[in-house]
Motif scaffolding. Sequence first.
Motif, PDB file in Angstrom:
ATOM      1  N   MET A 182      16.621  15.848  20.023  1.00  0.00           N
ATOM      2  CA  MET A 182      16.131  17.049  19.329  1.00  0.00           C
ATOM      3  C   MET A 182      15.608  16.767  17.927  1.00  0.00           C
ATOM      4  O   MET A 182      14.860  17.552  17.371  1.00  0.00           O
ATOM      5  CB  MET A 182      17.271  18.067  19.217  1.00  0.00           C
ATOM      6  N   LEU A 183      16.051  15.667  17.325  1.00  0.00           N
ATOM      7  CA  LEU A 183      15.701  15.375  15.932  1.00  0.00           C
ATOM      8  C   LEU A 183      15.150  13.963  15.807  1.00  0.00           C
ATOM      9  O   LEU A 183      15.460  13.099  16.631  1.00  0.00           O
ATOM     10  CB  LEU A 183      16.948  15.473  15.040  1.00  0.00           C
TER      11      LEU A 183
ATOM     12  N   TYR B  35       8.778  21.384  14.277  1.00  0.00           N
ATOM     13  CA  TYR B  35      10.162  20.989  13.990  1.00  0.00           C
ATOM     14  C   TYR B  35      10.895  20.607  15.271  1.00  0.00           C
ATOM     15  O   TYR B  35      10.403  20.866  16.380  1.00  0.00           O
ATOM     16  CB  TYR B  35      10.904  22.103  13.245  1.00  0.00           C
ATOM     17  N   GLY B  36      12.049  19.994  15.073  1.00  0.00           N
ATOM     18  CA  GLY B  36      12.929  19.650  16.198  1.00  0.00           C
ATOM     19  C   GLY B  36      12.179  18.916  17.291  1.00  0.00           C
ATOM     20  O   GLY B  36      11.408  17.990  17.022  1.00  0.00           O
ATOM     21  N   PRO B  37      12.369  19.318  18.553  1.00  0.00           N
ATOM     22  CA  PRO B  37      11.757  18.580  19.655  1.00  0.00           C
ATOM     23  C   PRO B  37      10.243  18.738  19.728  1.00  0.00           C
ATOM     24  O   PRO B  37       9.598  18.047  20.514  1.00  0.00           O
ATOM     25  CB  PRO B  37      12.438  19.187  20.891  1.00  0.00           C
TER      26      PRO B  37
END
Lengths: 357, 357
Positions: free
Chosen positions: B155-156, B255-257
């Motif tokens: 995810m990050l 952002y994220g994934p």
Amino acid sequence: MNHIYSYHHLREFTREVFIHMGCSLEHAAMASEVLVSADLRGIDSHGVARLSGYVRLWEAGRINPKPNIRIVHETPSTAVVDGDSGLGLVVAPFAMEVAMQKAAAVGSGWVSVKHSNHFGIAGYHAMKALERDMIGMAMTNASPLVAPTFAKERMLGTNPIAVAIPADQQPPFVADFATTTAANGKLEILQRKSEAAPVGWIQDKDGHSSTNPHELKDGGALLPLGGDREHGSHKGYCLGAIVDIFSAVLSGANYGPWAPPFVSFLPLPPDPVGEGLGHFFGAMRVDAFRPADEFKQHMDKWIGRFRSATPVEGQQVLIPGDPEREMQKARLEEGIPVLAPVVKDLREVADRFKLNF
Amino acid sequence: MNHIYSYHHLREFTREVFIHMGCSLEHAAMASEVLVSADLRGIDSHGVARLSGYVRLWEAGRINPKPNIRIVHETPSTAVVDGDSGLGLVVAPFAMEVAMQKAAAVGSGWVSVKHSNHFGIAGYHAMKALERDMIGMAMTNASPLVAPTFAKERMLGTNPIAVAIPADQQPPFVADFATTTAANGKLEILQRKSEAAPVGWIQDKDGHSSTNPHELKDGGALLPLGGDREHGSHKGYCLGAIVDIFSAVLSGANYGPWAPPFVSFLPLPPDPVGEGLGHFFGAMRVDAFRPADEFKQHMDKWIGRFRSATPVEGQQVLIPGDPEREMQKARLEEGIPVLAPVVKDLREVADRFKLNF
């Protein structure tokens, strides 16, 4: 054996104690709200369990119940606040308010604080920004208990960092963590039960890995987040150092091993390099970057996406702040359990001031 | 087999490549300085080893060699910069300059960036502030490789944080670290040798701890600093999340994934939530808090005291930035070793543009 008390009871008792220490009504109300917010959120080590410690510091003349808290230097977006040896529990809200007012005026505000004392939980202060659609930050240095990577010597506190970020329909993102593998409060729980600590939490006086929870009494140390070099302890050391420098070198407080101890039976370090303990606060208006509604809707999306990340079997992915918020809800309804030795402590404080507990 | 090249040679070759990609002379000079600073400081994974990756992103139309980099929103102490899909290597210096100009004017400056690409090493950008007696900060989100605590899913990014703090006679304090237990570059070294990774660096596709360095190819993930819950991985997850939100949710990047992958053979995620990759920069004038000389003398004292902390037998306590500074000195004198597969890559890039390497 835990005793259960209502939030209201603990807060009211704490308020009375601060009044008897000579705090103004306003300061006593503020300090009790900050202190007991730790119990409410489940960070039991930082709440009423510390009240007798604050009383002893006051008895030792290390806390000024009537401080003249003031800005001693400022620019449009920064300030240094002198806490005048007051309770960190009232100095910190003052400084956070300064940060937020500066953010309201010029987009962001950053306040370094000297001459303060322990300020309760960092998260409380950071969360103040949420009401104003700001991102809040709070950090503090603390008594040296942590050895940098490759050191035997205790040079840093557990130096927590809190960051609170508002969302729209979702509850806010609230991170609040010590920059060590485990907070001292978690070690205290193991000490009470004399249970072994996991590898990576502590080292002995020679710097060897240890699982003995009583190691700190014999010259051992807590370890920076990461535990050892191979697992990134140099990064935890960096984080603790950054908190120390922002809180104390920027403000003119005592840093590193000169940070004053919380326990009154330990003498203050000789040759201080500054005044008292230091904190650092930040506030950024989200609409100083993009429209607040837009930002908060994207935070909802961020939070929703992370909460629904595919979990490891039998687990659930959490958002920072979830456990504390749930704890707060439960404890407001069901009361706050207080450990027997803490109850004993609080009764002694009650006797000291001829109060009921 | 390493080949040794001079800093000048690598930088000049890199500059030529960027010129052939269509960058202006100014941008090519800037981008090559930023990129090769990674090799100079010993962060080999982020230097010329990535040059062919930038070329492939450009060939895939994901890098704009003539970007119109501009401020799209601002207050006296904050700004959002749109990188117009330019090289992060030129977008980041622009944004850091905005942060420093705001700090010069109102004490501090904070800039969130969208629509950018990979920016090299965070430390380079943070260190720009040192020349102006400012504290510099830089962070960026990146391709998702990291699983939050309790998640299987990536995810990050490794989302690094850099903080540079000036001193007086002492060299500056420069922290620059991925918010994972180990940076991806360290894992790549083990992959090349097919050596086992330490426990706590990675997990397999089911979220179980693994020591197989090739695990990421089979759906595994890097772990947040801390490694597992018992060792504080939720704190590393918080840090990576904060970097992601400051870099991308504040600015309007992905952002994220949804963060775009660095490798051009992976498609961009569908349904983007923003534009490009995000960064976040900060600058604080030290004299916005206390006189600069006073601050820097206390930093000397801080650094001296920590450097002389009692070491574990056979070890030496380091100050953040020490290893990279020593590496830079050595490599400027003795040249920069480049691994054979990277040399092969660079020769292919040279052929592509009819250049010599």
